[in-house]
Design an enzyme around this catalytic site. Structure first.
Site, short mmCIF file in Angstrom:
data_model
loop_
_atom_site.label_atom_id
_atom_site.label_comp_id
_atom_site.label_asym_id
_atom_site.label_seq_id
_atom_site.Cartn_x
_atom_site.Cartn_y
_atom_site.Cartn_z
N ALA A 11 0.89 -1.18 0.00
CA ALA A 11 0.00 0.00 0.00
C ALA A 11 0.92 1.22 0.00
O ALA A 11 2.14 1.06 -0.06
CB ALA A 11 -0.90 -0.03 1.23
N VAL A 12 0.36 2.42 0.10
CA VAL A 12 1.18 3.62 -0.11
C VAL A 12 2.46 3.64 0.73
O VAL A 12 3.55 3.90 0.21
CB VAL A 12 0.37 4.90 0.19
CG1 VAL A 12 1.11 6.11 -0.31
CG2 VAL A 12 -0.99 4.82 -0.44
N ASN A 33 3.26 -8.51 -2.32
CA ASN A 33 1.97 -8.07 -1.80
C ASN A 33 1.00 -9.25 -1.90
O ASN A 33 1.09 -10.05 -2.83
CB ASN A 33 1.45 -6.88 -2.62
CG ASN A 33 0.30 -6.19 -1.92
OD1 ASN A 33 0.49 -5.52 -0.91
ND2 ASN A 33 -0.91 -6.37 -2.44
N ARG A 34 0.07 -9.31 -0.97
CA ARG A 34 -0.85 -10.45 -0.94
C ARG A 34 -1.62 -10.56 -2.26
O ARG A 34 -1.75 -11.65 -2.81
CB ARG A 34 -1.82 -10.33 0.25
CG ARG A 34 -2.22 -11.65 0.86
CD ARG A 34 -2.68 -11.46 2.28
NE ARG A 34 -3.69 -10.41 2.36
CZ ARG A 34 -5.02 -10.65 2.43
NH1 ARG A 34 -5.48 -11.88 2.42
NH2 ARG A 34 -5.86 -9.64 2.49
N SER A 35 -2.10 -9.43 -2.76
CA SER A 35 -2.68 -9.50 -4.11
C SER A 35 -1.59 -9.07 -5.08
O SER A 35 -1.04 -7.96 -4.97
CB SER A 35 -3.91 -8.61 -4.22
OG SER A 35 -3.59 -7.29 -3.87
N ASN A 102 2.26 0.49 12.57
CA ASN A 102 1.98 1.10 13.87
C ASN A 102 1.45 0.04 14.82
O ASN A 102 0.29 0.05 15.20
CB ASN A 102 0.94 2.21 13.73
CG ASN A 102 1.58 3.58 13.52
OD1 ASN A 102 2.71 3.82 13.95
ND2 ASN A 102 0.87 4.46 12.84
N SER A 128 7.82 7.05 11.20
CA SER A 128 6.95 8.23 11.11
C SER A 128 7.34 9.10 9.92
O SER A 128 8.49 9.15 9.52
CB SER A 128 7.05 9.07 12.37
OG SER A 128 6.26 10.24 12.21
N GLY A 130 4.59 9.80 7.43
CA GLY A 130 3.55 9.67 6.42
C GLY A 130 4.11 9.18 5.11
O GLY A 130 5.23 8.67 5.04
N LYS A 182 7.29 5.12 19.22
CA LYS A 182 6.44 5.61 18.12
C LYS A 182 5.04 5.93 18.64
O LYS A 182 4.42 6.92 18.25
CB LYS A 182 6.37 4.59 16.98
CG LYS A 182 5.40 4.98 15.85
CD LYS A 182 5.78 6.30 15.22
CE LYS A 182 4.98 6.81 14.06
NZ LYS A 182 3.66 6.44 13.78
N HIS A 185 5.23 9.17 20.32
CA HIS A 185 5.33 10.17 19.25
C HIS A 185 3.93 10.55 18.76
O HIS A 185 3.60 11.72 18.60
CB HIS A 185 6.16 9.62 18.08
CG HIS A 185 6.03 10.38 16.80
ND1 HIS A 185 4.91 10.26 15.98
CD2 HIS A 185 6.83 11.28 16.19
CE1 HIS A 185 5.05 11.05 14.94
NE2 HIS A 185 6.21 11.68 15.03
N ASN A 186 3.10 9.55 18.52
CA ASN A 186 1.76 9.82 18.03
C ASN A 186 0.90 10.54 19.07
O ASN A 186 0.09 11.39 18.73
CB ASN A 186 1.08 8.52 17.57
CG ASN A 186 1.55 8.11 16.19
OD1 ASN A 186 2.70 8.34 15.81
ND2 ASN A 186 0.68 7.49 15.41
N GLU A 189 1.85 13.93 18.84
CA GLU A 189 1.27 14.42 17.57
C GLU A 189 -0.18 14.85 17.79
O GLU A 189 -0.59 15.93 17.36
CB GLU A 189 1.37 13.28 16.54
CG GLU A 189 0.66 13.47 15.22
CD GLU A 189 0.78 12.21 14.33
OE1 GLU A 189 1.91 11.74 14.10
OE2 GLU A 189 -0.26 11.69 13.89
N ARG A 287 -10.92 14.56 20.27
CA ARG A 287 -11.35 13.88 19.03
C ARG A 287 -12.61 13.06 19.30
O ARG A 287 -13.55 13.06 18.51
CB ARG A 287 -10.24 12.96 18.51
CG ARG A 287 -9.04 13.71 17.97
CD ARG A 287 -8.17 12.77 17.15
NE ARG A 287 -6.91 13.38 16.78
CZ ARG A 287 -6.01 12.80 15.99
NH1 ARG A 287 -6.23 11.58 15.50
NH2 ARG A 287 -4.88 13.41 15.69
C1 6PG Z 1 3.27 9.26 11.46
C2 6PG Z 1 1.79 9.29 11.74
C3 6PG Z 1 1.15 8.07 11.14
C4 6PG Z 1 -0.34 8.14 11.02
C5 6PG Z 1 -1.04 8.29 12.32
C6 6PG Z 1 -2.40 8.90 12.15
O1 6PG Z 1 4.01 9.35 12.42
O2 6PG Z 1 3.64 9.17 10.30
O3 6PG Z 1 1.59 9.31 13.10
O4 6PG Z 1 1.60 6.97 11.87
O5 6PG Z 1 -0.68 9.17 10.16
O6 6PG Z 1 -1.15 7.03 12.88
O7 6PG Z 1 -3.10 8.61 13.26
P1 6PG Z 1 -4.64 8.85 13.43
O8 6PG Z 1 -5.32 8.27 12.23
O9 6PG Z 1 -4.96 8.15 14.68
O10 6PG Z 1 -4.81 10.33 13.50
#
Ligand code: 6PG
Length: 475
Positions: A11-12, A33-35, A102, A128, A130, A182, A185-186, A189, A287
């Site tokens: 995937a991406v 990849n599975r498919s 994750n 991390s 994206g 990680k 970190h989130n 975030e 949220r």
């Molecule tokens: C990162 C982001 C990535 C993801 C988040 C989004 O470090 O690159 O944190 O892991 O975008 O998990 O999390 P939510 O969908 O919970 O906002």
């Protein structure tokens, strides 16, 4: 096999990581990849990457040199377990299975143990940044064994983001340490994002400025001590106009924030460890609150303050909000580092907090100028007990606390929710307090449950005979 590294799950994130790996000198990347369609599509789209495609797990294993090293980029949870099982069927002892998703760190601890017993090296790696980071250089938080790190380290160093000449990757600790870091970190975030959102909301409602005008404010902030990826993209989002309606995009996006769970894990883990990550928790709950459509509907009739919210001096108010944001941000990071310290103690990880701050300086979502100051703080004092009390941050908080209070007061009076701003301030005041009413809570606990209390003036546990003659006994 000809490939020195493989990627499973295209995937991406997986596809971009595979392309990043392939772009580095000396790497030949096997992809699976599975498919199979997705594998073929990737290989055809990027012929220059020289990918070695595999249609089956067996083919994938055969295409890798030993020790085989494969990075899994599949969904956390059951999909990860299934992929690990399939790989373990075709891999051999000594091979390295890397989970770059994750994952929830207790799962990583469990998987590492199970695979170690079978002779495999399993490494949970937090990644991390994206999609863009995966392609051009993410921030990487590996756990796992020292032995696996020997093989994996140079590969990860070659694809990581670079900050001040240093690759943003450190072997943070054994087994689940990477995924733990990680996760935190989130959590940070989430806090950063919520704080920025509160700042935007207060400015908008206090000054009536348009999203595009507020974008300029964030762009300006991004040239100072708040310089960060999240502030930068905030300006981009606020500037965006909806093609269909011509309205600011932010006004047509449904105001219910999603979450995939990492923020909740950070908070759940903090609760178990007894670490007050209140800012992160409020950001996570904010949220949840936004997504409680029925409850929000039911609350529509509840009254707010009578007076309308008007700001006398716009420029002064905006500067106050900037300072409140900065102060609250310091709290969020301080709380996050506390959680990592507590997790390391609980799980016997030898985590270098300074190294963590350095590997977050580039590549990741929370990357910020500010992380250099955190790195400095840990460089000055490796055993730092409280980040927000380090000289640089203590100074910053001293400079901003009045503004921070004014903003929380204004928000409260105006009926504008600022859960992350206000809980961060409460945390700051809580830790600074000379005496806390926790003493009264201890008294209450002792009253109804004989839970005992300690005294300020001598050692031991004590209990008052509340239902008797109310004398104190040593428990
Ligand atoms: C990162 C982001 C990535 C993801 C988040 C989004 O470090 O690159 O944190 O892991 O975008 O998990 O999390 P939510 O969908 O919970 O906002």
């Amino acid at each position: 096999g000809a490939a020195n590294i493989g990627v499973v799950g295209l995937a991406v994130m997986g596809a971009n990581l595979a392309r990043n790996l392939a772009s580095r000198e000396g790497n030949t990347v096997a992809v699976f990849n599975r498919s199979h369609g997705r594998t073929e599509a990737l290989v055809n789209e990027f012929p220059e990457a020289g990918f070695v495609p595999a249609a089956t797990y067996a083919e994938f294993a055969a295409s890798l040199s030993r020790p085989r090293t494969a990075i899994l980029m599949v969904q956390a949870g059951a999909a990860t377990d299934a992929t690990i099982d399939a790989l373990a069927e075709v891999f051999e002892p000594g091979d390295i299975i890397v989970d770059g998703g994750n994952a929830y760190f207790p799962d990583t601890i469990r998987r590492e143990r199970a695979l170690r017993e079978r002779g495999f090296n399993f490494v949970g790696v937090g990644i991390s940044g994206g999609e863009e980071g995966a392609l051009n250089g993410p921030s990487i938080m590996p756990g796992g064994s020292d032995e696996a790190w020997t093989t994996l380290g140079p590969i990860l160093e070659s694809i990581a983001a670079v900050a001040e000449g240093e690759p943003c990757v450190t072997h943070v600790g054994h087994d689940g340490a990477g995924h733990f870091v990680k996760m935190v970190h989130n959590g940070i975030e989430y806090a950063d994002m919520q704080l920025i959102a509160e700042a935007y909301d207060l400015i908008r409602r206090g000054t009536g400025k348009s999203p595009a005008e507020i974008a300029e404010i964030f762009a300006e902030w991004n040239t100072g001590e708040l310089e960060s990826y999240l502030v930068e993209i905030t300006a981009e989002v606020l500037r965006q106009v909806d093609a269909e309606t011509g309205a600011p995009l932010v006004d047509v996006i449904l105001d219910q924030a999603g979450a995939k769970g990492t923020g909740a894990w950070t908070v759940q883990t903090a609760l178990s460890l007894g670490v007050p990550v209140s800012g992160i928790a409020e950001a996570t709950f904010a949220r949840s609150l936004s997504s409680q459509a029925a409850q929000r509907q039911a609350a529509q009739a509840l009254p707010g303050p009578d007076e309308s919210f008007t700001v006398a001096d716009e420029a002064a108010f905006i500067e106050d909000v900037r300072q409140a944001l900065y102060a609250s941000k310091i709290v969020a990071y301080s709380q996050g580092f506390d959680e990592i310290r507590a997790g390391a103690a609980e799980y016997n990880w030898n985590i270098d907090l300074g190294a963590v701050s350095r590997l977050w300086r580039a590549g990741c979502i929370i990357r910020a100028q500010f992380l250099n100051r955190i790195a400095d703080a840990f460089a000055d004092d490796e055993a730092l007990t409280l980040l927000m009390a380090a000289p640089y941050f203590a100074d910053a908080l001293a400079n901003s606390q009045s503004a921070w209070r004014r903003v929380v007061i204004a928000a409260t009076q105006a009926g504008i929710p600022s859960p992350a701003f206000s809980s961060s301030l409460a945390y700051y005041d809580g830790l600074r307090a000379d005496r806390l009413p926790a003493a009264l809570v201890q008294g209450q606990r002792d009253f109804f449950g004989a839970h005992t209390y300690r005294r300020v003036d001598r050692e031991g546990s004590f209990h008052t005979l509340w239902s008797g003659d109310r004398t104190e006994i040593q428990a």
